[in-house]
Design an enzyme around this catalytic site. Structure first.
Site, PDB file in Angstrom:
ATOM      1  N   ASP A 474       0.820  -1.320  -0.042  1.00  0.00           N
ATOM      2  CA  ASP A 474      -0.061   0.085  -0.104  1.00  0.00           C
ATOM      3  C   ASP A 474       0.939   1.422   0.008  1.00  0.00           C
ATOM      4  O   ASP A 474       2.182   1.222   0.364  1.00  0.00           O
ATOM      5  CB  ASP A 474      -1.077  -0.282   1.176  1.00  0.00           C
ATOM      6  CG  ASP A 474      -2.092   0.683   1.135  1.00  0.00           C
ATOM      7  OD1 ASP A 474      -2.226   1.424   0.059  1.00  0.00           O
ATOM      8  OD2 ASP A 474      -3.139   0.545   1.788  1.00  0.00           O
ATOM      9  N   ASP A 544     -10.750   1.919  -3.044  1.00  0.00           N
ATOM     10  CA  ASP A 544     -11.198   1.919  -1.489  1.00  0.00           C
ATOM     11  C   ASP A 544     -12.804   2.004  -1.560  1.00  0.00           C
ATOM     12  O   ASP A 544     -13.369   1.610  -0.797  1.00  0.00           O
ATOM     13  CB  ASP A 544     -10.587   2.982  -0.782  1.00  0.00           C
ATOM     14  CG  ASP A 544      -9.394   2.730  -0.166  1.00  0.00           C
ATOM     15  OD1 ASP A 544      -9.059   1.617  -0.364  1.00  0.00           O
ATOM     16  OD2 ASP A 544      -8.653   3.499   0.659  1.00  0.00           O
TER      17      ASP A 544
END
Ligand code: GLA
Length: 725
Positions: A474, A544
């Site tokens: 990430d 997301d």
């Protein structure tokens, strides 16, 4: 050889299966100019495409008007100087500050295969040929090596430039873009992708206007806001008809993707590292390699361009792990930071019960991280939460038949971390200024070898400590204080690009050392969903925002360029944690099916009725996921455009199986049934529809279409499968 040089005409010719690219040498000085890019033209006499007699294309016969030549000539790789007032690819300064540069043909060579690009992700392949043209500025002795690679199996051309300082004085590059494409403006529309966090990859299509327009990032990542891509298409082009040009950059940092319409209604489209904030110092003998650009041209509309890119990325860019995409259960929206060994085992049991292949332990397993404010950089397992560590967890999961995956954010450092306390200088900061935090974190200075090594040692120790099969890498903030303490003042303009090179080196090491690891990139969702990252990780967390309705739009934009095999897509909790919308479980499953499928919720908290759908969803993924991921995709309907329903179709490469996923988002008052015209089938072959046994020819399905009944209800979905008889 799909590349040739016609000595008489002085024209270079590149052929892909369905397109031709021509450029030629002009005048006694040998300017390299663009001639043609488009559907294949015959190799008879390309003279009709040249305009060499037309003023001012004759610079030497027209020396008094040299500036007007520069002002309109379609350069293959334009430099600043001579009167080129349009966007240059190359802009340089000598130590004395002299800004001019003129590039003339110097030499060329044609060879089979394709070289890699030093330090950068780049396409590969056996069935390809490369043309290297060297241009040279005679005053400075700067050489530009332009590479063009064409592949036998796909309508894509890779381009890049290497700038070599072969002279005796120091040169500063202020712009070094990757490629330029000059075209007559045939009433083009410009397509770019734009968005924000949780709203990535929205398609924007508008008529080209005079002046400069396009997309860019100065955030150090390719960004949620724009994408390193642009397309030019005929104003009338549709999903499956019309001429479309695509330019996509294999790069993950600051970029400029720009189309410029000049006073003569010509288009200059350029793509490369954004010149703002960029500079690169070249000592004599040094060189600079630009990232690669992938050009695609299709006369089969946007879909034709997309399918060319999909094939290209699957066959020539994504390294390793090409096919299998395990179903997974991710802990993030299931429990955020609030988990321990027992909770994870419970999730593992849920996964095992349904045959979900992988459990991903997302953020929160390391350091003392119970929220966003701490521990990035301390990649040691939190034994309080996970006694026995990842090893014990991995082994216990393995006994249940579930593999272990983990989350890391290796490029970051929390001010509240042991790493920061020991090495505050590892963070990128600007001396004398308060470092700008985002999500309570700072960015590690990946331009420095010792910082990269420190992080790599930690990552590899974690991966060796336990049976970890998957890593979600990430990156949750932009680069702001872009300054490296390791670089001298006159090289600070190199920091942002050196950061990206450092990132590539790290991920390159990782995939070399752990070839069985499935690496997934993520950047607060789709903030770095780009071709550069795809080289290292075959899949990327798309957004997301996994809420089904918003996801349709995000996935449509993403699939404009990238294969469905690259898009991680999850069935998330409901109401959506991102936009609050309530969507049926079945719809959430269908929207995720075409990508890399997973769940991001606590299965135990689903209703019994929802739980009964899980085996069906996983079975659909097992059976038809490969058709979506490896086949040819056709967008039959776009919810983004019609506001009502969406349909995507995939046909396996052998044309034996076709799958159509239909989602009606909203019902519409007073309407008739819909006819979804299928695509990509073999005209004369017979196909049986699996649920009704109806048999028709491919042509019958394509012309007659699938009749979708008019049902007055929101949130309907259907999966239709055709098998060749
Ligand atoms: C980012 C990712 C999410 C999740 C969190 C964890 O936002 O995009 O999927 O991993 O970080 O902090």
């Amino acid at each position: 050889m799909p590349i040739s040089y016609n000595e008489q005409l002085r024209v270079f010719r590149l052929d892909t299966p369905r397109t031709t690219y021509l450029m030629g040498l002009v005048g006694s000085e040998n300017f390299l100019g663009h001639i043609y890019y488009g559907p294949t033209v015959p190799d008879d006499n390309m003279g009709y495409l040249l305009r060499l007699e037309e003023r001012p294309f004759t610079p030497d016969a027209n020396a008094g008007e040299r500036a007007s030549f520069y002002d309109c000539f379609p350069f293959e790789y334009p430099a600043w100087g001579g009167g080129n007032f349009r966007q240059p690819c190359l802009r340089l300064r000598t130590a004395q500050g002299g800004p001019n540069c003129e590039l003339f043909y110097h030499s060329h060579r044609i060879f089979s295969g394709k070289p890699g690009l030093e330090g950068l992700p780049a396409a590969y392949g056996d069935n390809c040929a490369t043309l290297e043209i060297t241009l040279r500025d005679p005053v400075l002795d700067v050489k530009i090596r332009l590479l063009y690679t064409v592949f036998e199996d796909v309508d894509a051309i890779c381009r890049s430039a290497r700038i070599e300082n072969a002279g005796g004085e120091v040169i500063n590059l202020d712009a070094a873009l990757s490629a330029c494409l000059e075209l007559d403006n045939e009433e083009f529309d410009l397509i770019t992708l734009h968005g924000s966090w949780a709203r990535e990859q929205n398609m924007d299509r508008r008529p080209l206007a005079s002046g400069k327009q396009g997309a860019f990032s100065l955030r150090g990542i390719s960004s949620h806001q724009f994408h390193p891509f642009l397309a030019l298409c005929e104003h009338t082009a549709t999903q499956e008809r019309g001429l479309v040009y695509g330019m996509n950059l294999v790069y993950s940092g600051n970029f400029l993707a720009q189309a410029e319409v000049d006073q003569f209604n010509k288009v200059r489209a350029v793509l490369g590292i954004h010149p703002d904030g960029f500079s690169w110092k070249l000592e004599p003998g040094q060189s600079f390699q630009t990232p690669e650009t992938v050009l695609v041209c299709s006369d089969a509309g946007l879909g034709g361009m997309s399918r060319a890119y999909h094939d290209f990325f699957r066959e020539h860019l994504i390294r390793g792990q090409k096919k299998h995409r395990p179903s997974l259960l991710n802990s993030w929206e299931a429990c955020y930071f609030d988990f321990d060994h027992d909770k994870l085992l419970q999730l593992g049991r849920e996964a095992a019960r349904y045959g979900i292949e992988l459990l991903v332990v997302d953020d929160g397993w390391f350091g003392k991280r119970d929220d966003e404010t701490t521990s990035l950089g301390d990649w040691q397992v939190n034994e309080k939460k996970l006694p026995g560590g990842l090893k014990r967890l991995g082994e216990e999961l393995a006994e249940m038949g579930v593999k272990l995956g983990i989350w890391m954010e290796p490029e970051m450092i929390s001010p509240d971390s042991d790493l920061y306390r020991a090495h505050p200088d590892y963070a990128m900061t600007i001396s004398g200024r308060t470092p700008t935090q985002a999500r309570s974190q700072l960015v590690l200075d990946l331009t420095r070898k010792e910082v990269r090594n420190c992080i790599y040692d930690q990552i590899s120790a974690v991966l060796r400590s336990a049976p970890i099969r998957y890593l979600k890498w990430d990156m949750n903030r932009p680069l702001i204080d872009v300054y490296s303490s390791a670089l001298p003042p006159d090289r600070q303009g190199e920091a942002a690009h050196r950061y990206v090179l450092g990132l590539y080196e790290l991920q390159g090491r990782l995939v070399d050392d752990f070839p069985d690891l499935l690496l997934e990139n993520c950047c607060s969702g789709g903030g770095r969903f780009d071709a550069g990252m795809l080289y290292y990780s075959p899949q990327i967390w798309t957004s997301d925002n996994a809420e089904a309705v918003d996801r349709l739009v995000i996935q449509e934009g993403t699939s404009l360029i990238y294969p469905l095999s690259a898009m991680e897509a999850h069935v998330a909790a409901c109401p959506s944690h991102v936009n609050g919308r309530i969507t049926p479980f079945e719809v959430r499953g269908r929207v995720s099916l075409p990508g890399c499928f997973g769940y991001e919720l606590d299965i135990d908290k689903l209703s019994p009725q929802e739980q009964t759908l899980i085996p069906e969803q996983l079975e659909e993924y097992r059976q038809y996921g490969p058709v979506f991921r490896e086949g040819d995709c056709y967008r039959l309907a776009s919810y983004r455009e019609n506001g009502t329903y969406d349909a995507i179709m995939a046909v396996s490469k052998d044309k034996k199986t076709a799958v159509v996923s239909f989602v009606q988002v909203r019902s519409r008052a007073y309407r008739r049934s819909l006819r979804l015209k299928l695509a990509g089938l073999e005209e004369t072959a017979l196909y049986r529809r699996k649920d009704t046994d109806e048999v028709r020819s491919g042509a019958g399905w394509m012309r007659g279409g699938l009749l979708m009944e008019a049902v007055q209800s929101d949130y309907l979905t259907a999966l239709t499968v055709l098998e060749r008889v």
